[in-house]
Design a protein around this motif. Structure first.
Motif, PDB file in Angstrom:
ATOM      1  N   VAL A  24       0.861  -1.184   0.000  1.00 20.78           N
ATOM      2  CA  VAL A  24       0.000   0.000   0.000  1.00 20.78           C
ATOM      3  C   VAL A  24       0.894   1.231   0.000  1.00 20.78           C
ATOM      4  CG1 VAL A  24      -2.002  -1.025   1.156  1.00 20.78           C
ATOM      5  CG2 VAL A  24      -0.194  -0.006   2.523  1.00 20.78           C
ATOM      6  N   PRO A  25       0.472   2.275  -0.698  1.00 22.16           N
ATOM      7  CA  PRO A  25       1.243   3.520  -0.640  1.00 22.16           C
ATOM      8  C   PRO A  25       1.041   4.204   0.712  1.00 22.16           C
ATOM      9  CG  PRO A  25      -0.693   3.794  -2.023  1.00 22.16           C
ATOM     10  CD  PRO A  25      -0.651   2.356  -1.619  1.00 22.16           C
ATOM     11  N   VAL A  26       2.094   4.813   1.204  1.00 23.96           N
ATOM     12  CA  VAL A  26       2.045   5.637   2.409  1.00 23.96           C
ATOM     13  C   VAL A  26       2.138   7.077   1.930  1.00 23.96           C
ATOM     14  CG1 VAL A  26       3.199   6.257   4.552  1.00 23.96           C
ATOM     15  CG2 VAL A  26       3.115   3.858   3.837  1.00 23.96           C
ATOM     16  N   ARG A  27       1.119   7.860   2.254  1.00 20.55           N
ATOM     17  CA  ARG A  27       1.024   9.221   1.725  1.00 20.55           C
ATOM     18  C   ARG A  27       1.174  10.259   2.830  1.00 20.55           C
ATOM     19  NH1 ARG A  27      -1.586   8.120  -3.137  1.00 20.55           N
ATOM     20  NH2 ARG A  27      -2.851   6.254  -3.110  1.00 20.55           N
ATOM     21  N   SER A  28       1.777  11.365   2.453  1.00 21.16           N
ATOM     22  CA  SER A  28       1.715  12.550   3.291  1.00 21.16           C
ATOM     23  C   SER A  28       0.600  13.393   2.696  1.00 21.16           C
ATOM     24  CB  SER A  28       3.051  13.300   3.286  1.00 21.16           C
ATOM     25  OG  SER A  28       3.270  13.886   2.022  1.00 21.16           O
TER      26      SER A  28
END
Length: 109
Positions: A24-28
């Protein structure tokens, strides 16, 4: 990059996998910081930064690795750890990720 960070050479899970992984992408707020991934078949999980030279991404990655170590210490499989971490709310630090973005990738070789 994170493999040699103090205290994170051994997070419990293996840090690499040759077969299929879930991620899964980890987003700011404005960007993808990296990817949280897991492989039950290889008992592996980690955080893979998008920009290995960015100090802020490095710091965020260390926090995700700490969460993975905690999940390992509680006896969670890599995919259970991924599901738990991907379910964190936006109010939780650092960054956010969600299972809606869950993907699979096969790395053969």
């Amino acid at each position: 990059m994170f493999m040699h960070a103090p205290g994170f050479d051994l997070i419990g899970y293996k840090r690499d996998a040759d077969g299929e992984v879930q991620y899964v992408p980890v987003r700011s707020e404005h960007q993808v910081l990296g990817y949280l991934w897991a492989s039950d078949a290889e008992n592996a999980a980690s955080f893979e930064p998008r920009d290995v030279g960015n100090e802020d991404v490095h710091k965020e990655g260390l926090k995700w690795l700490d969460r993975l170590r905690s999940a390992y210490d509680r006896g969670l499989s890599p995919s259970q750890a991924l599901a738990e971490l991907a379910d964190l709310s936006e109010a939780d630090e650092p960054g956010t990720c969600d299972l809606v973005s869950l993907r699979r990738l096969t790395n053969e070789g």
